[in-house]
Design an enzyme around this catalytic site. Structure first.
Site, mmCIF file in Angstrom:
data_model
loop_
_atom_site.group_PDB
_atom_site.id
_atom_site.type_symbol
_atom_site.label_atom_id
_atom_site.label_comp_id
_atom_site.label_asym_id
_atom_site.label_seq_id
_atom_site.Cartn_x
_atom_site.Cartn_y
_atom_site.Cartn_z
ATOM 1 N N GLU A 1 30.291 18.186 -28.419
ATOM 2 C CA GLU A 1 29.623 18.391 -27.255
ATOM 3 C C GLU A 1 29.375 20.024 -27.722
ATOM 4 O OE1 GLU A 1 28.014 19.519 -23.382
ATOM 5 O OE2 GLU A 1 30.296 20.201 -24.764
ATOM 6 N N ASP B 1 31.288 14.229 -16.828
ATOM 7 C CA ASP B 1 31.695 16.147 -16.841
ATOM 8 C C ASP B 1 31.498 16.924 -15.599
ATOM 9 O OD1 ASP B 1 31.808 18.292 -19.103
ATOM 10 O OD2 ASP B 1 29.346 18.058 -20.046
HETATM 11 ZN ZN LIG Z 1 31.912 22.910 -21.895
#
Ligand SMILES: [Zn+2]
Ligand SMILES: *[C@@H]1O[C@H](CO)[C@@H](O)[C@H](O)[C@H]1NC(C)=O
Ligand SMILES: *[C@@H]1O[C@H](CO)[C@@H](O)[C@H](O)[C@H]1NC(C)=O
Ligand SMILES: *[C@@H]1O[C@H](CO)[C@@H](O)[C@H](O)[C@H]1NC(C)=O
Length: 370
Positions: free
Chosen positions: A197, A244
């Protein structure tokens, strides 16, 4: 019990209409107080020093390094040993990065699925729970506890908690002769633990989201067997729920997308009810999910760049659980480590996401007398 199951799943749209109305016909149903009370978290699983689900991830996990392999082994061995009936597959790719010259860096997404046993390939729709397990290359030694070791550990917890309930639900439906063919009956869960990511140098369209871009592109073009309800694995995602930067105290997670605001409201209601029942441990100044009443005119177009981008641009409904602001003084610094987590907040998120998942799967059907 059987009667209740039949009654609630009795009226469904025709298969032809389903493809266009997936979100509208999910069977989302609130859990009773008693079922909410039963959603517990084992403290040892989220201990930052020893074993459990989280501690093994609190290491640097940069793609192409031994830390990546250790994280992969932790995630894969969790499913192998604790949930051996879940279907585990890897989706692998390689890419060059601006930090690593001509070397092909390996990226491996772990996909863990459980669906009703009667579903054929291309038949199940999946509530898709997502987090990234890689960590940022810089600063050296960066851990990424919120980014996203904690979200990964939470998803392992959810999978293990719902497993037995899902099995019971499927067994009861089989006993009733309810062998699928509708969206609510064919619901499964898939957990995506994505790699790559983070940007290696600075966030751009090509230096970021390595794993997610590869997976979304592959799933868009992999064709399920002819005559499948869903043509591709991408279409089988009923909702992409991305966690997240979770784990520090006092997060505020906005509702980013009007199209999935109803699901945000469902999760906000879970949080509120669990708080009122005294089931959550943290004591934030405001709710983690404070925007349940957000008006339709208040949704902007600006979201946050994250692993949902390659999916949402392909039309996948997304619920993004990321705080705004990002954890202050923590995000992308050496402070994003185990010591800066708020354990009560971590466990509360685990409970909230578990309860949301059970509501999505309409688990109250298992408790008809309530
Ligand atoms: Zn990050
Ligand atoms: C709660 O958990 C207990 C113990 O596992 C179980 O006996 C009971 O049926 C559960 N009740 C509900 C409503 O989930
Ligand atoms: C697991 O999933 C993959 C990918 O969808 C599929 O090809 C495979 O047959 C599945 N394995 C089992 C045991 O269901
Ligand atoms: C994909 O990557 C995983 C994790 O590194 C590895 O275990 C697996 O063997 C790889 N699969 C293939 C087909 O290369």
């Amino acid at each position: 019990m059987p009667r209740q199951l039949a009654a609630s799943w009795g009226h469904v749209l025709s298969l032809l209409a389903l493809q266009f109305l997936v979100v509208a016909v999910t069977a989302y149903g609130a859990l009773s107080d008693d079922v909410l009370r039963n959603i517990t978290v084992n403290e040892a699983d989220f201990d930052i020093h020893n074993g459990g689900l989280l501690a093994p991830l609190l290491i640097p996990r940069v793609p192409g390094t031994p830390g990546q392999a250790k994280a992969q082994e932790h995630l894969a061995s969790f499913f192998r040993t604790q949930l051996p009936k879940w279907n585990i597959t890897w989706q692998n790719s390689t890419a060059t990065t601006p930090a690593t010259g001509t070397k092909q860096v390996p990226f491996a997404n772990l996909i863990a699925r459980k669906e009703p046993p009667w579903t054929k390939p291309g038949q199940a729709n999946y509530l898709t729970l997502v987090a990234h397990y890689d960590s940022k290359m810089k600063p050296d030694g960066f851990i990424g506890a919120t980014d996203s070791a904690v979200p990964c550990a939470i998803l392992l917890h959810v999978a293990r908690f719902i497993d037995e309930y899902m099995t019971r639900m499927h067994d009861e439906m089989i006993a009733l002769g309810e062998l699928g063919g509708t969206v609510p009956m064919d619901m499964g869960v898939q957990i995506l633990l994505l790699d790559g990511e983070e940007a290696f140098v600075a966030w751009t369209a090509t230096d970021s989201l390595y794993g997610a871009r590869s997976l979304a592109a592959e799933w868009e073009t992999s064709m399920n067997p002819a005559m499948s309800i869903y043509k591709t694995p991408l279409e089988q995602i009923s909702m992409f729920v991305l966690l997240d930067l979770l784990g520090t105290a006092g997060p505020t997670v906005p509702s980013y997308f009007q199209t999935t605001h109803w699901a945000y409201q469902g999760m906000a209601s879970v949080e509120k009810r669990m708080r009122n029942l005294g089931l959550l441990e943290s004591t934030p100044a405001q709710s983690f999910l404070p925007e349940a009443d957000k008006g339709p005119n208040l949704f902007g177009s600006a979201g946050v760049q994250d692993d949902h981008i390659p999916f949402i641009t392909r039309g996948v409904p997304t619920l993004h659980l990321i705080p705004s602001p990002f954890p202050v003084g923590i995000w992308h610094t050496m402070n994003d480590d185990g010591a800066h987590l708020d354990p009560a907040t971590v466990r509360d998120w685990a409970k909230i996401v578990t309860a949301f998942t059970m509501e999505w799967l309409d688990m109250m059907e298992l408790f008809p007398e309530q």
